[in-house]
Design an enzyme around this catalytic site. Structure first.
Site, PDB file in Angstrom:
ATOM      1  N   GLY A   1      -6.977 -34.242  -3.967  1.00 57.32           N
ATOM      2  CA  GLY A   1      -6.210 -33.735  -2.816  1.00 57.32           C
ATOM      3  C   GLY A   1      -4.956 -32.984  -3.226  1.00 57.32           C
ATOM      4  O   GLY A   1      -4.037 -32.816  -2.428  1.00 57.32           O
ATOM      5  N   LYS A   2      -4.936 -32.472  -4.447  1.00 55.86           N
ATOM      6  CA  LYS A   2      -3.739 -31.808  -4.985  1.00 55.86           C
ATOM      7  C   LYS A   2      -3.368 -30.554  -4.189  1.00 55.86           C
ATOM      8  O   LYS A   2      -2.216 -30.354  -3.816  1.00 55.86           O
ATOM      9  CB  LYS A   2      -3.965 -31.405  -6.461  1.00 55.86           C
ATOM     10  CG  LYS A   2      -4.351 -32.538  -7.379  1.00 55.86           C
ATOM     11  CD  LYS A   2      -4.578 -32.061  -8.799  1.00 55.86           C
ATOM     12  CE  LYS A   2      -5.702 -31.059  -8.964  1.00 55.86           C
ATOM     13  NZ  LYS A   2      -7.045 -31.610  -8.684  1.00 55.86           N
TER      14      LYS A   2
ATOM     15  N   ASP B   1     -13.600 -28.259 -18.005  1.00 53.26           N
ATOM     16  CA  ASP B   1     -12.556 -29.258 -17.740  1.00 53.26           C
ATOM     17  C   ASP B   1     -11.793 -29.670 -18.993  1.00 53.26           C
ATOM     18  O   ASP B   1     -11.439 -30.837 -19.161  1.00 53.26           O
ATOM     19  CB  ASP B   1     -13.174 -30.465 -17.024  1.00 53.26           C
ATOM     20  CG  ASP B   1     -13.538 -30.108 -15.593  1.00 53.26           C
ATOM     21  OD1 ASP B   1     -14.206 -29.059 -15.388  1.00 53.26           O
ATOM     22  OD2 ASP B   1     -13.148 -30.834 -14.661  1.00 53.26           O
TER      23      ASP B   1
ATOM     24  N   ASP C   1      -5.281 -23.572 -11.508  1.00 50.11           N
ATOM     25  CA  ASP C   1      -6.628 -22.996 -11.397  1.00 50.11           C
ATOM     26  C   ASP C   1      -6.626 -21.470 -11.507  1.00 50.11           C
ATOM     27  O   ASP C   1      -7.668 -20.877 -11.797  1.00 50.11           O
ATOM     28  CB  ASP C   1      -7.285 -23.404 -10.067  1.00 50.11           C
ATOM     29  CG  ASP C   1      -7.878 -24.810 -10.126  1.00 50.11           C
ATOM     30  OD1 ASP C   1      -7.606 -25.534 -11.101  1.00 50.11           O
ATOM     31  OD2 ASP C   1      -8.604 -25.172  -9.183  1.00 50.11           O
TER      32      ASP C   1
ATOM     33  N   PHE D   1      -5.318 -19.917 -13.770  1.00 45.88           N
ATOM     34  CA  PHE D   1      -5.233 -19.580 -15.190  1.00 45.88           C
ATOM     35  C   PHE D   1      -6.501 -19.920 -15.965  1.00 45.88           C
ATOM     36  O   PHE D   1      -6.484 -19.977 -17.194  1.00 45.88           O
ATOM     37  CB  PHE D   1      -3.989 -20.244 -15.820  1.00 45.88           C
ATOM     38  CG  PHE D   1      -2.720 -19.704 -15.228  1.00 45.88           C
ATOM     39  CD1 PHE D   1      -2.121 -18.571 -15.769  1.00 45.88           C
ATOM     40  CD2 PHE D   1      -2.159 -20.272 -14.100  1.00 45.88           C
ATOM     41  CE1 PHE D   1      -0.972 -18.031 -15.201  1.00 45.88           C
ATOM     42  CE2 PHE D   1      -1.005 -19.752 -13.522  1.00 45.88           C
ATOM     43  CZ  PHE D   1      -0.410 -18.621 -14.088  1.00 45.88           C
ATOM     44  N   PHE D   2      -7.614 -20.143 -15.246  1.00 42.37           N
ATOM     45  CA  PHE D   2      -8.895 -20.313 -15.943  1.00 42.37           C
ATOM     46  C   PHE D   2      -9.247 -19.023 -16.666  1.00 42.37           C
ATOM     47  O   PHE D   2      -9.076 -17.919 -16.125  1.00 42.37           O
ATOM     48  CB  PHE D   2     -10.021 -20.648 -14.947  1.00 42.37           C
ATOM     49  CG  PHE D   2     -10.195 -22.125 -14.702  1.00 42.37           C
ATOM     50  CD1 PHE D   2     -10.670 -22.959 -15.708  1.00 42.37           C
ATOM     51  CD2 PHE D   2      -9.897 -22.674 -13.464  1.00 42.37           C
ATOM     52  CE1 PHE D   2     -10.832 -24.320 -15.477  1.00 42.37           C
ATOM     53  CE2 PHE D   2     -10.052 -24.032 -13.233  1.00 42.37           C
ATOM     54  CZ  PHE D   2     -10.525 -24.857 -14.247  1.00 42.37           C
TER      55      PHE D   2
ATOM     56  N   THR E   1      -4.297 -29.609  -1.190  1.00 45.82           N
ATOM     57  CA  THR E   1      -3.967 -29.941   0.208  1.00 45.82           C
ATOM     58  C   THR E   1      -2.519 -30.408   0.311  1.00 45.82           C
ATOM     59  O   THR E   1      -1.750 -29.915   1.143  1.00 45.82           O
ATOM     60  CB  THR E   1      -4.919 -31.054   0.704  1.00 45.82           C
ATOM     61  OG1 THR E   1      -6.267 -30.597   0.551  1.00 45.82           O
ATOM     62  CG2 THR E   1      -4.662 -31.407   2.156  1.00 45.82           C
TER      63      THR E   1
ATOM     64  N   THR F   1      -9.695 -34.022 -10.226  1.00 45.77           N
ATOM     65  CA  THR F   1     -10.352 -33.060  -9.347  1.00 45.77           C
ATOM     66  C   THR F   1     -10.660 -33.723  -8.008  1.00 45.77           C
ATOM     67  O   THR F   1     -11.069 -34.892  -7.958  1.00 45.77           O
ATOM     68  CB  THR F   1     -11.648 -32.513  -9.998  1.00 45.77           C
ATOM     69  OG1 THR F   1     -12.262 -31.595  -9.098  1.00 45.77           O
ATOM     70  CG2 THR F   1     -12.644 -33.624 -10.315  1.00 45.77           C
TER      71      THR F   1
HETATM   72  N1  ATP Z   1      -5.896 -37.304   1.984  1.00 45.49           N
HETATM   73  C1  ATP Z   1      -7.149 -36.864   2.105  1.00 45.49           C
HETATM   74  N2  ATP Z   1      -8.092 -37.608   2.700  1.00 45.49           N
HETATM   75  C2  ATP Z   1      -9.373 -37.171   2.811  1.00 45.49           C
HETATM   76  N3  ATP Z   1      -9.823 -36.003   2.331  1.00 45.49           N
HETATM   77  C3  ATP Z   1      -8.931 -35.210   1.728  1.00 45.49           C
HETATM   78  C4  ATP Z   1      -7.557 -35.582   1.572  1.00 45.49           C
HETATM   79  N4  ATP Z   1      -6.918 -34.593   0.910  1.00 45.49           N
HETATM   80  C5  ATP Z   1      -7.832 -33.642   0.677  1.00 45.49           C
HETATM   81  N5  ATP Z   1      -9.044 -33.991   1.157  1.00 45.49           N
HETATM   82  C6  ATP Z   1     -10.296 -33.240   1.063  1.00 45.49           C
HETATM   83  O1  ATP Z   1     -10.807 -33.464  -0.245  1.00 45.49           O
HETATM   84  C7  ATP Z   1     -11.304 -32.238  -0.807  1.00 45.49           C
HETATM   85  C8  ATP Z   1     -10.477 -31.872  -2.030  1.00 45.49           C
HETATM   86  O2  ATP Z   1      -9.142 -31.558  -1.607  1.00 45.49           O
HETATM   87  P1  ATP Z   1      -8.254 -30.543  -2.459  1.00 45.49           P
HETATM   88  O3  ATP Z   1      -8.925 -29.236  -2.559  1.00 45.49           O
HETATM   89  O4  ATP Z   1      -6.897 -30.602  -1.879  1.00 45.49           O
HETATM   90  O5  ATP Z   1      -8.299 -31.294  -3.866  1.00 45.49           O
HETATM   91  P2  ATP Z   1      -7.919 -30.787  -5.314  1.00 45.49           P
HETATM   92  O6  ATP Z   1      -7.408 -31.964  -6.028  1.00 45.49           O
HETATM   93  O7  ATP Z   1      -7.048 -29.595  -5.213  1.00 45.49           O
HETATM   94  O8  ATP Z   1      -9.363 -30.379  -5.898  1.00 45.49           O
HETATM   95  P3  ATP Z   1      -9.780 -29.333  -7.062  1.00 45.49           P
HETATM   96  O9  ATP Z   1     -10.230 -30.153  -8.173  1.00 45.49           O
HETATM   97  O10 ATP Z   1     -10.896 -28.534  -6.491  1.00 45.49           O
HETATM   98  O11 ATP Z   1      -8.591 -28.477  -7.368  1.00 45.49           O
HETATM   99  C9  ATP Z   1     -11.213 -31.200   0.325  1.00 45.49           C
HETATM  100  O12 ATP Z   1     -12.446 -31.196   0.989  1.00 45.49           O
HETATM  101  C10 ATP Z   1     -10.106 -31.746   1.214  1.00 45.49           C
HETATM  102  O13 ATP Z   1     -10.224 -31.332   2.547  1.00 45.49           O
HETATM  103  N1  NNR Z   2     -11.604 -21.769 -10.674  1.00 49.00           N
HETATM  104  C1  NNR Z   2     -12.602 -21.610 -11.525  1.00 49.00           C
HETATM  105  O1  NNR Z   2     -12.773 -20.533 -12.083  1.00 49.00           O
HETATM  106  C2  NNR Z   2     -13.512 -22.777 -11.838  1.00 49.00           C
HETATM  107  C3  NNR Z   2     -14.727 -22.532 -12.415  1.00 49.00           C
HETATM  108  C4  NNR Z   2     -15.536 -23.620 -12.702  1.00 49.00           C
HETATM  109  C5  NNR Z   2     -15.104 -24.891 -12.446  1.00 49.00           C
HETATM  110  N2  NNR Z   2     -13.902 -25.106 -11.862  1.00 49.00           N
HETATM  111  C6  NNR Z   2     -13.457 -26.487 -11.633  1.00 49.00           C
HETATM  112  O2  NNR Z   2     -12.173 -26.537 -11.061  1.00 49.00           O
HETATM  113  C7  NNR Z   2     -11.700 -27.855 -11.260  1.00 49.00           C
HETATM  114  C8  NNR Z   2     -10.186 -27.879 -11.254  1.00 49.00           C
HETATM  115  O3  NNR Z   2      -9.713 -27.526  -9.979  1.00 49.00           O
HETATM  116  C9  NNR Z   2     -12.269 -28.326 -12.581  1.00 49.00           C
HETATM  117  O4  NNR Z   2     -12.797 -29.637 -12.426  1.00 49.00           O
HETATM  118  C10 NNR Z   2     -13.347 -27.303 -12.892  1.00 49.00           C
HETATM  119  O5  NNR Z   2     -14.584 -27.902 -13.224  1.00 49.00           O
HETATM  120  C11 NNR Z   2     -13.117 -24.074 -11.566  1.00 49.00           C
HETATM  121 MG    MG Z   3      -7.258 -27.690  -6.011  1.00 49.45          MG
END
Ligand code: ATP
Ligand code: NNR
Ligand code: MG
Length: 195
Positions: A14-15, A55, A35, A37-38, A17, A11
């Site tokens: 930065g996936k 999670d 996400d 598919f929650f 992004t 989590t």
């Molecule tokens: N390379 C990077 N350097 C610094 N900050 C970043 C980078 N990539 C993404 N971020 C920031 O980190 C946070 C999480 O990024 P992102 O939503 O892409 O992550 P995620 O892995 O999809 O998270 P999630 O668990 O919510 O799905 C955001 O605030 C984003 O702007």
């Molecule tokens: N998208 C959702 O419905 C939801 C609800 C509660 C928590 N989360 C969090 O999303 C992350 C994955 O991107 C996980 O770490 C969840 O905790 C998502």
């Molecule tokens: Mg994400």
């Protein structure tokens, strides 16, 4: 050629992004976000720790996600059209599907479908800091990160490694543009140049 690429990892690694940047650049590229598919909140179990168990794999409708992937595999052109992705005539033999999410490599029926599995990580402190700035559909209650999110991340990552699932680790603390270039080049070298 059909290529399925996983953008997985922790989590806030930065996936999303990185995926959004790749989506704009790769030819005939569709995306499926895990996400989406929650399960609904009332179907999420409450653990002995008192936290809703978001999670874990059981909180996701992975059968529905798999069906969506299979629809793309059956007919990527139709899938692209249905999702508003224009098919480029010059590259109409190449189709790319990005799967993006935090538990991509823990659901057995999907594991072998990937051509490449990326896995973004950042250190614990950075992950916790980024997460504290986020607003999810269901806000994190106090203590969720240390009590549930981080232990589940460690558990699933440990299982993935024990099962020998091969991933390409990415350092999520690198600059966004640098990560994008690294992965784009890797994809182009691995697949797109070979056709
Ligand atoms: N390379 C990077 N350097 C610094 N900050 C970043 C980078 N990539 C993404 N971020 C920031 O980190 C946070 C999480 O990024 P992102 O939503 O892409 O992550 P995620 O892995 O999809 O998270 P999630 O668990 O919510 O799905 C955001 O605030 C984003 O702007
Ligand atoms: N998208 C959702 O419905 C939801 C609800 C509660 C928590 N989360 C969090 O999303 C992350 C994955 O991107 C996980 O770490 C969840 O905790 C998502
Ligand atoms: Mg994400």
């Amino acid at each position: 050629m059909k290529v399925i690429i996983g953008v997985g990892g922790m989590t806030n690694g930065g996936k999303t992004t990185l995926t959004n940047s790749l989506l704009k650049t790769l030819p005939n590229c569709c995306v499926i976000h895990q996400d989406d598919f929650f399960k609904p909140q009332d179907q999420i179990a409450v653990g002995e720790d008192g936290f809703k168990q978001w999670d874990v794999l059981e909180s996701l409708d992975m059968e529905a996600m798999l069906s969506t992937v299979q629809a793309w595999v059956r007919n990527p052109c139709k899938f692209a059209r249905a999702h508003g992705v224009p098919v480029q005539p010059a590259a109409s033999d190449t189709h790319v599907l990005l799967l993006e999410g935090f538990l991509l490599y823990s659901y057995r029926p999907l594991v072998d479908l990937y051509s490449r599995r990326y896995f973004l990580t950042v250190p614990y402190e950075e992950c916790k800091r980024r997460r504290s700035t986020r607003n999810y559909q269901v806000p994190d209650p106090p203590g969720l990160f240390d009590g549930h999110v981080w232990p589940m991340y460690q558990k699933y990552k440990g299982e993935m490694e024990a099962n020998g699932v091969e991933v390409v680790y990415l350092d999520g603390t690198k600059a966004r543009g640098e990560l994008f270039q690294q992965v784009l080049q890797d994809i182009q070298n691995s697949f797109l140049n070979h056709c």
